[in-house]
Scaffold this motif. Structure first.
Motif, short mmCIF file in Angstrom:
data_model
loop_
_atom_site.label_atom_id
_atom_site.label_comp_id
_atom_site.label_asym_id
_atom_site.label_seq_id
_atom_site.Cartn_x
_atom_site.Cartn_y
_atom_site.Cartn_z
N THR A 13 0.82 -1.20 0.00
CA THR A 13 0.00 0.00 0.00
C THR A 13 0.86 1.26 0.00
O THR A 13 0.35 2.35 -0.23
N ASN A 14 2.15 1.09 0.31
CA ASN A 14 3.09 2.22 0.37
C ASN A 14 2.70 3.24 1.45
O ASN A 14 2.99 4.43 1.33
N ARG A 15 2.04 2.77 2.50
CA ARG A 15 1.74 3.66 3.61
C ARG A 15 3.02 3.96 4.39
O ARG A 15 3.84 3.08 4.60
N SER A 16 3.14 5.17 4.84
CA SER A 16 4.33 5.57 5.58
C SER A 16 4.25 5.06 7.01
O SER A 16 3.19 4.67 7.50
N GLY A 17 5.38 5.09 7.70
CA GLY A 17 5.43 4.58 9.06
C GLY A 17 4.57 5.35 10.05
O GLY A 17 4.21 4.82 11.09
N ASP A 18 4.23 6.59 9.73
CA ASP A 18 3.39 7.38 10.64
C ASP A 18 1.93 7.44 10.18
O ASP A 18 1.15 8.22 10.71
N ASN A 19 1.57 6.59 9.21
CA ASN A 19 0.19 6.56 8.74
C ASN A 19 -0.71 5.97 9.82
O ASN A 19 -0.43 4.91 10.38
N LYS A 20 -1.81 6.65 10.14
CA LYS A 20 -2.67 6.22 11.25
C LYS A 20 -3.27 4.84 11.01
O LYS A 20 -3.34 4.02 11.93
N ASP A 21 -3.72 4.58 9.79
CA ASP A 21 -4.30 3.26 9.51
C ASP A 21 -3.28 2.15 9.76
O ASP A 21 -3.59 1.13 10.36
N LEU A 22 -2.05 2.37 9.27
CA LEU A 22 -1.01 1.35 9.45
C LEU A 22 -0.68 1.16 10.93
O LEU A 22 -0.54 0.04 11.41
N ILE A 23 -0.60 2.26 11.66
CA ILE A 23 -0.33 2.18 13.10
C ILE A 23 -1.44 1.42 13.81
O ILE A 23 -1.17 0.55 14.66
N ASP A 24 -2.68 1.70 13.46
CA ASP A 24 -3.81 1.00 14.08
C ASP A 24 -3.78 -0.49 13.75
O ASP A 24 -4.05 -1.34 14.61
N TRP A 25 -3.48 -0.83 12.50
CA TRP A 25 -3.40 -2.23 12.10
C TRP A 25 -2.33 -2.97 12.88
O TRP A 25 -2.55 -4.06 13.39
N VAL A 26 -1.15 -2.36 12.94
CA VAL A 26 -0.03 -3.01 13.62
C VAL A 26 -0.32 -3.16 15.11
O VAL A 26 -0.04 -4.21 15.71
#
Length: 221
Positions: free
Chosen positions: A110-123
């Motif tokens: 998805t190329n989401r950055s490390g500070d992307n909220k969705d990615l942080i929530d998923w992780v």
């Protein structure tokens, strides 16, 4: 006029001969030679690195698989079948990939950055799930024990391998779910841990499909 027609005909015939020769060399001889060498020296890789169990092909050592329970009514994604070792996330939770079910037709991140909220929530959610699922029988997994590959997919979403650390924290759960001793399951993990290629390329890894095949053989399921 006659010379012009003759020259044109000669050039066309030369071009046709070149076309025929190149077709035979590049379209027949070369593919057959390459195929012959590949089958003779690297037949396993040339045929897709197939993995067989009980006499039939069950997958490829290059492509990950999901180990899930049947999809329940109203569910968008099935629950993980916790009696099997789980690979990297491929169900939309804790993943950095657009591939949601190890589908070969779709590969990419998805190329989401490390500070992307969705990615942080998923992780974050994925880490909590890993801790909860693998803390059994007095064995506790701490959030700091959870490696990155337990909560993020690879860039392709098709990675078949996990780190030895992720395999290790699943050992107690696998033993409890399958009625095995921790020592038996840990031995399986150790036996299926591959070191760095040529001793320095990549990282140690465990192929999840091969590990689960060995687990199935051990349990007789």
């Amino acid at each position: 006029m006659n010379n012009s027609v003759t020259n044109t005909a000669r050039l066309l015939w030369a071009g046709l001969r070149a076309l025929l020769v190149l077709t035979v060399v590049c379209g027949v001889i070369y593919p057959l030679a390459v195929t012959g060498v590949a089958q003779g020296l690297f037949s396993d890789k040339a045929n897709g690195s197939e993995i067989k169990a009980d006499g039939k092909v069950v997958g490829s050592s290059l492509i990950g698989q999901s180990y899930n329970l049947p999809l329940k009514k109203g569910q968008e994604t099935p629950d993980a079948d916790l009696k099997w070792f789980q690979g990297r996330p491929a169900n939309g939770l804790g993943t950095n990939s657009v591939n949601t079910q190890y589908k070969l037709i779709l590969s990419g991140a998805t190329n989401r950055s490390g500070d992307n909220k969705d990615l942080i929530d998923w992780v974050t959610a994925a880490k909590k799930a890993v801790v909860k699922d693998n803390s059994v029988n007095g064995y506790t997994v701490k959030p700091s024990d959870v490696p990155a590959d337990a909560v993020t997919s690879s860039g392709s979403g098709l990675d078949p391998d996990i780190s030895p650390q992720y395999a290790d924290i699943q050992v107690h759960r696998i033993a409890e779910k399958n009625g095995l001793s921790v020592a038996q399951v840990q031995k399986l993990v150790d036996e299926h841990t591959d070191s760095r290629t040529l001793g320095f390329i990549g990282e140690p890894r465990v192929n999840v499909l091969e590990l689960n095949i060995a687990l199935k053989a051990l349990t007789g399921k």
